[in-house]
Design a protein around this motif. Sequence first.
Motif, mmCIF file in Angstrom:
data_model
loop_
_atom_site.group_PDB
_atom_site.id
_atom_site.type_symbol
_atom_site.label_atom_id
_atom_site.label_comp_id
_atom_site.label_asym_id
_atom_site.label_seq_id
_atom_site.Cartn_x
_atom_site.Cartn_y
_atom_site.Cartn_z
ATOM 1 N N GLY A 128 0.802 -1.224 0.000
ATOM 2 C CA GLY A 128 0.000 0.000 0.000
ATOM 3 C C GLY A 128 0.827 1.262 0.000
ATOM 4 N N GLU A 129 2.052 1.214 -0.554
ATOM 5 C CA GLU A 129 2.945 2.377 -0.550
ATOM 6 C C GLU A 129 2.818 3.140 -1.869
ATOM 7 O OE1 GLU A 129 6.860 1.550 1.758
ATOM 8 O OE2 GLU A 129 6.402 -0.274 0.650
ATOM 9 N N LEU A 130 2.671 4.450 -1.768
ATOM 10 C CA LEU A 130 2.467 5.299 -2.940
ATOM 11 C C LEU A 130 3.753 6.027 -3.297
ATOM 12 C CD1 LEU A 130 0.304 6.357 -4.952
ATOM 13 C CD2 LEU A 130 -0.039 8.271 -3.374
ATOM 14 N N VAL A 131 4.113 6.008 -4.577
ATOM 15 C CA VAL A 131 5.323 6.645 -5.079
ATOM 16 C C VAL A 131 4.949 7.513 -6.278
ATOM 17 C CG1 VAL A 131 7.671 6.289 -5.920
ATOM 18 C CG2 VAL A 131 6.640 4.616 -4.377
ATOM 19 N N LYS A 132 5.586 8.679 -6.380
ATOM 20 C CA LYS A 132 5.327 9.566 -7.517
ATOM 21 C C LYS A 132 6.520 9.549 -8.462
ATOM 22 C CE LYS A 132 5.628 14.071 -7.176
ATOM 23 N NZ LYS A 132 5.349 15.479 -6.776
ATOM 24 N N ILE A 133 6.226 9.435 -9.750
ATOM 25 C CA ILE A 133 7.248 9.483 -10.795
ATOM 26 C C ILE A 133 7.084 10.795 -11.557
ATOM 27 C CG2 ILE A 133 8.260 8.335 -12.782
ATOM 28 C CD1 ILE A 133 8.356 6.665 -10.247
#
Length: 268
Positions: A128-133
């Motif tokens: 459930g970890e959110l990462v932005k590219i």
Amino acid sequence: MLAVSIKIFYGDAETVVRENSSLLQDTPLTLRLGFPDVVFPGDVRNELYIKLWSGDFSASQSTNTRRNVANFARGQVGSSTGNVQVTMEVRDRDGRAIDGVVSQCSGEPETLQFHSMVFQRTTQPHFGELVKIKLPLQNAQQWHLFFTFRQRSSRDRSSGRNSDASERPFAFAFLPLFPDGRAFLEDGSHTLVLYRADRLSQITADMYLGATPWLPANQRPDQVYVPPELTKVAPPLRDSLVVRSSLCSTKFTQNSVLLSLLNWEQVT
């Protein structure tokens, strides 16, 4: 006890920060995950949000468990059973890692890689970890996400360093941002195919980019297409990783029909 206070400001962000500089100076600006109700001409935003959702590493862990039986007899109990760390980075079509595009949270500098949490002794973690590219305006069509999977043990953590064995990935996966070379990856869940990484140093981007990146509906990993040259060095595993993607861009579109209409002169 954690105390949280909230104050509402009205107006655009630039004006609000300027008028309240003593309070908001150096405060990171966090944009919403999607577009606001009104997008003004001239607004530019090109971001991809990737959420590491869940994984299933039962197949690899059962194999490691059988290997640890001999270690148990020698008093070396395998402490890494079920401890898997996922590392994500962005690569171009030549396999080179792109630095400064992965963001873990607001206010932090963009980095080269994102390392997931490690859940103790579970073969089916839910991250459930959110990462932005951060996407560029040019050459994003050459990019893809690259994932590596490593075993982690509590012994490495307590010693403050990782052994050479734990640093070697046991699997890898990839996710193209432009699957057809034109339209962007569709939003939603993607169950990635994991490939064996025992000989990862011998595998080039050309070899794996021609393989199947995710599992189609109602298919098993052993049913997906894998180029013969890749099958010899990196056969698909029964493990899998589920990621969720969401595009927020004023530059790219996920509608292939719209792209065909906009570029009708180039269609032969």
